[in-house]
Design a protein around this motif. Structure first.
Motif, PDB file in Angstrom:
ATOM      1  N   UNK A 145      11.793   8.308 -41.189  1.00  0.00           N
ATOM      2  CA  UNK A 145      11.162   7.578 -40.231  1.00  0.00           C
ATOM      3  C   UNK A 145      11.204   7.817 -38.546  1.00  0.00           C
ATOM      4  N   UNK A 146      12.525   8.504 -38.661  1.00  0.00           N
ATOM      5  CA  UNK A 146      13.103   8.887 -37.055  1.00  0.00           C
ATOM      6  C   UNK A 146      11.427  10.431 -36.909  1.00  0.00           C
ATOM      7  N   UNK A 147      11.349  10.900 -37.545  1.00  0.00           N
ATOM      8  CA  UNK A 147      10.135  12.087 -36.791  1.00  0.00           C
ATOM      9  C   UNK A 147       9.264  11.571 -37.041  1.00  0.00           C
ATOM     10  N   UNK A 148       8.897  10.471 -37.096  1.00  0.00           N
ATOM     11  CA  UNK A 148       7.554  10.051 -36.615  1.00  0.00           C
ATOM     12  C   UNK A 148       7.871   9.692 -34.978  1.00  0.00           C
ATOM     13  N   UNK A 149       9.371   9.049 -34.946  1.00  0.00           N
ATOM     14  CA  UNK A 149       9.190   8.287 -33.411  1.00  0.00           C
ATOM     15  C   UNK A 149       9.163   9.547 -33.046  1.00  0.00           C
ATOM     16  N   UNK A 150       9.651  10.552 -33.456  1.00  0.00           N
ATOM     17  CA  UNK A 150      10.152  11.797 -32.336  1.00  0.00           C
ATOM     18  C   UNK A 150       9.164  12.596 -31.568  1.00  0.00           C
ATOM     19  N   UNK A 151       7.700  12.989 -32.558  1.00  0.00           N
ATOM     20  CA  UNK A 151       6.442  12.749 -32.166  1.00  0.00           C
ATOM     21  C   UNK A 151       5.769  11.744 -31.281  1.00  0.00           C
ATOM     22  N   UNK A 152       6.368  10.255 -31.720  1.00  0.00           N
ATOM     23  CA  UNK A 152       5.949   9.886 -30.462  1.00  0.00           C
ATOM     24  C   UNK A 152       6.796  10.151 -29.380  1.00  0.00           C
ATOM     25  N   UNK A 153       7.639  10.024 -28.739  1.00  0.00           N
ATOM     26  CA  UNK A 153       9.003  10.526 -28.098  1.00  0.00           C
ATOM     27  C   UNK A 153       8.528  11.381 -27.099  1.00  0.00           C
ATOM     28  N   UNK A 154       8.114  12.383 -28.080  1.00  0.00           N
ATOM     29  CA  UNK A 154       7.536  14.191 -27.557  1.00  0.00           C
ATOM     30  C   UNK A 154       6.650  14.019 -26.498  1.00  0.00           C
ATOM     31  N   UNK A 155       5.729  13.021 -27.105  1.00  0.00           N
ATOM     32  CA  UNK A 155       4.100  12.205 -26.905  1.00  0.00           C
ATOM     33  C   UNK A 155       4.539  12.209 -25.139  1.00  0.00           C
ATOM     34  N   UNK A 156       5.230  11.135 -24.827  1.00  0.00           N
ATOM     35  CA  UNK A 156       5.232  10.215 -23.837  1.00  0.00           C
ATOM     36  C   UNK A 156       6.246  11.201 -23.177  1.00  0.00           C
ATOM     37  N   UNK A 157       6.621  12.048 -22.997  1.00  0.00           N
ATOM     38  CA  UNK A 157       7.603  12.330 -22.259  1.00  0.00           C
ATOM     39  C   UNK A 157       6.712  13.247 -22.097  1.00  0.00           C
ATOM     40  N   UNK A 158       5.479  13.564 -22.792  1.00  0.00           N
ATOM     41  CA  UNK A 158       4.723  14.735 -22.280  1.00  0.00           C
ATOM     42  C   UNK A 158       4.001  14.232 -21.270  1.00  0.00           C
ATOM     43  N   UNK A 159       3.856  13.356 -21.531  1.00  0.00           N
ATOM     44  CA  UNK A 159       2.860  11.927 -20.699  1.00  0.00           C
ATOM     45  C   UNK A 159       3.887  11.804 -18.737  1.00  0.00           C
ATOM     46  N   UNK A 160       4.685  11.728 -18.997  1.00  0.00           N
ATOM     47  CA  UNK A 160       5.410  11.469 -17.535  1.00  0.00           C
ATOM     48  C   UNK A 160       4.977   9.446 -17.153  1.00  0.00           C
ATOM     49  N   UNK A 161       4.750   9.501 -15.596  1.00  0.00           N
ATOM     50  CA  UNK A 161       4.419   8.617 -15.406  1.00  0.00           C
ATOM     51  C   UNK A 161       2.440   8.232 -15.432  1.00  0.00           C
ATOM     52  N   UNK A 162       2.367   9.161 -16.449  1.00  0.00           N
ATOM     53  CA  UNK A 162       1.087   8.497 -16.958  1.00  0.00           C
ATOM     54  C   UNK A 162       0.130   8.298 -18.217  1.00  0.00           C
ATOM     55  N   UNK A 163       1.275   7.368 -18.615  1.00  0.00           N
ATOM     56  CA  UNK A 163       1.041   7.234 -19.849  1.00  0.00           C
ATOM     57  C   UNK A 163      -0.515   5.861 -20.149  1.00  0.00           C
ATOM     58  N   UNK A 164      -0.337   4.686 -18.724  1.00  0.00           N
ATOM     59  CA  UNK A 164      -1.214   4.523 -19.428  1.00  0.00           C
ATOM     60  C   UNK A 164      -2.850   4.501 -18.748  1.00  0.00           C
ATOM     61  N   UNK A 165      -2.766   5.886 -18.364  1.00  0.00           N
ATOM     62  CA  UNK A 165      -4.027   6.665 -17.437  1.00  0.00           C
ATOM     63  C   UNK A 165      -4.244   7.485 -18.787  1.00  0.00           C
ATOM     64  N   UNK A 166      -3.941   8.266 -19.824  1.00  0.00           N
ATOM     65  CA  UNK A 166      -3.721   9.466 -20.555  1.00  0.00           C
ATOM     66  C   UNK A 166      -4.061   8.937 -21.462  1.00  0.00           C
ATOM     67  N   UNK A 167      -5.275   9.908 -22.252  1.00  0.00           N
ATOM     68  CA  UNK A 167      -6.363  10.113 -23.617  1.00  0.00           C
ATOM     69  C   UNK A 167      -4.979  11.057 -24.236  1.00  0.00           C
ATOM     70  N   UNK A 168      -4.237  10.619 -24.975  1.00  0.00           N
ATOM     71  CA  UNK A 168      -3.749  11.643 -26.445  1.00  0.00           C
ATOM     72  C   UNK A 168      -5.182  11.921 -27.840  1.00  0.00           C
ATOM     73  N   UNK A 169      -4.592  12.783 -28.126  1.00  0.00           N
ATOM     74  CA  UNK A 169      -6.332  13.368 -28.937  1.00  0.00           C
ATOM     75  C   UNK A 169      -5.293  13.731 -30.696  1.00  0.00           C
ATOM     76  N   UNK A 170      -5.049  12.794 -31.853  1.00  0.00           N
ATOM     77  CA  UNK A 170      -4.686  12.848 -32.298  1.00  0.00           C
ATOM     78  C   UNK A 170      -5.288  13.341 -34.420  1.00  0.00           C
TER      79      UNK A 170
END
Ligand code: UGA
Length: 437
Positions: A296-321
């Protein structure tokens, strides 16, 4: 042989069609009229490569029928029980209500000498309990446990040509009778020298859960190494290659990434833990709780890497899954790490657009709040991060130059370590794998 298959889900529908293909006369029974109607016209209610072809040919042969009426199973010599054993709500234990209901419904229709064959994955001790129930019915029928090892995506092939057969049978004459009937049903596999283990109920039940527990442990082992690799700069994929050359270890199931999911591995290790605790042996397999946590931690890791990559733009960004099913070649989203990642990102305020070649409809039923897109091109267009979570061939072979021309920001989180990091970096991408520098 005349056989019935009770429960026409991922396991039962394939089993029914495959048994008819092998020459048996089969009736598939399910309580869901819509599923029965669909199967009766040769349409598979879920995506499974090869199943529509086998269904169509078996129906055309006249050897395969489907019904909601269990009384129609009465003249079968063998009754396969292939219903689900999902995780109980609010507990780690398996929900046996479908298995119990199937066997109870069969009882009034069992002919003397007929055999009930359990295929569902059950906690050890279930077969003995059901055998007592059948014995008490005075039907003259008996019980065998014959676990199934098919993989979704390869279910037809695994059923027609299994890598082993396991029969859990009672002792004495009843066991010989059960073995003889099972050998007749599996005559083709037996003639092909498929390894056969004839054993008692408890061993047969445990073979199934321990096989899945071992596979889950192997995946979590390599994912634990990925966690260590992440803090040391090592590369888990090279590590897996290197240890995999030792044929005592083997490279299979050492694919580090977002982890395992599906309708089997996660709930089976939890049910096994619950059963071991009931038996007073919780400590023997307490490590499976760690296996689950690592996973289950590995799922969290993918989420964390994505959020970190978005930086200050979480709410204005598009993520393609890319990917929703728990693995490629399946439309199954039960406990899918991929869908979980999409849902978590959406919950954090990200504009998530998810695509999958087969699983969008199943995902939409569970999570209508997500935005789904059929076209890979449209999914990628304008994205700020691309997250690969199910390694379908069309995603694995994605051209980083083409993808780079569509997105807004070239950042990729490779949740299956499917891409060649240097090819993506050369094409201008920031590449993040799991357990890779
Ligand atoms: C699993 C077992 O492999 C079958 O033998 C068993 O019959 C079946 O459960 C069942 O109990 O019915 P399945 O759930 O179809 O089959 O899928 P697997 O191919 O085992 O994959 C399970 C999960 O592990 C997937 O999410 C897959 O992506 C993941 N996985 C697999 C990894 O993360 N890394 C790997 O190296 C391999």
């Amino acid at each position: 042989m005349k056989i019935s298959v009770i429960g026409c889900g991922y396991l039962g529908a394939v089993h029914a069609a495959a048994m008819a293909e092998l020459g048996h006369e089969v009736i598939g029974i399910d309580v869901d009229p819509a599923k029965i109607a669909q199967l009766s016209v040769g349409s598979a209610p879920f995506f499974e490569p090869g199943l529509p072809e086998v269904l169509t040919s078996a129906l055309a042969s006249g050897r395969l029928r489907f019904s909601t009426d269990i009384a129609e199973a009465a003249d079968a010599q063998m009754h396969f029980v292939a219903v689900g054993t999902p995780q109980k709500v609010g507990s780690y234990a398996a929900d046996l209500s479908y298995v119990d209901a199937a066997v109870t419904a069969l009882l009034p229709h069992l002919a003397p000498g007929s055999l009930v064959v359990g295929k569902s994955t059950v906690p050890v001790g279930t077969a003995a309990r059901l055998a007592a129930l059948i014995e008490a019915s005075d039907s003259g029928a008996s019980l065998a446990w014959n676990p199934e090892f098919l993989r979704e995506g390869f279910a037809v092939q695994d059923t027609l040509t299994p890598d082993r057969l396991v029969y859990g049978v009672p002792s004495g004459a009843a066991g010989e009778h059960a073995t003889a009937l099972l050998n007749e049903v599996y005559a083709v596999a037996i003639a092909a020298d498929t390894p056969l283990v004839v054993t008692d109920y408890a061993t047969a039940e445990l073979v199934k859960v321990s096989a899945n527990a071992f596979l889950a442990t192997k995946i979590s082992f390599i994912n634990a190494m990925a966690e260590i690799a992440e803090v040391t700069g090592a590369d888990v994929t090279q590590l897996a290659d290197a240890i995999g050359f030792d044929d005592r270890i083997g490279r299979k199931f050492l694919g580090a990434g977002v982890g395992f999911g599906g309708g089997c591995l996660p709930k089976d290790i939890r049910a096994f833990t619950a059963r071991a605790e009931e038996l007073g042996k919780g400590e023997s397999i307490a490590f499976l709780k760690e296996v689950d946590k690592i996973n289950l931690r590995r799922r969290q890791r993918v989420v964390d890497l994505t959020i970190a990559a978005l930086g200050d733009h979480v709410y204005t960004s598009k993520v393609a899954v890319l990917g929703l099913s728990f693995k490629p070649h399946s439309d199954d989203v039960r406990d899918s790490p991929s869908l979980d990642v999409a849902v978590q990102l959406h919950g954090l305020g990200v504009d998530v657009v998810a695509t999958d070649p087969q699983a969008i409809e199943n995902a939409r039923v569970r999570h209508p709040q997500l935005r789904y897109e059929d076209s890979l091109e449209e999914t990628l267009r304008g994205a700020d991060v691309v997250v690969l979570v199910t390694e379908w061939p069309e995603f694995r072979t994605l051209d980083p130059v083409w993808a780079g021309s569509l997105v807004r920001t070239q950042v990729v989180v490779d949740g299956r370590n499917s891409y060649d990091p240097s090819a993506w970096r050369d094409a201008g991408w920031a590449y993040h794998g799991l357990g890779r520098p």
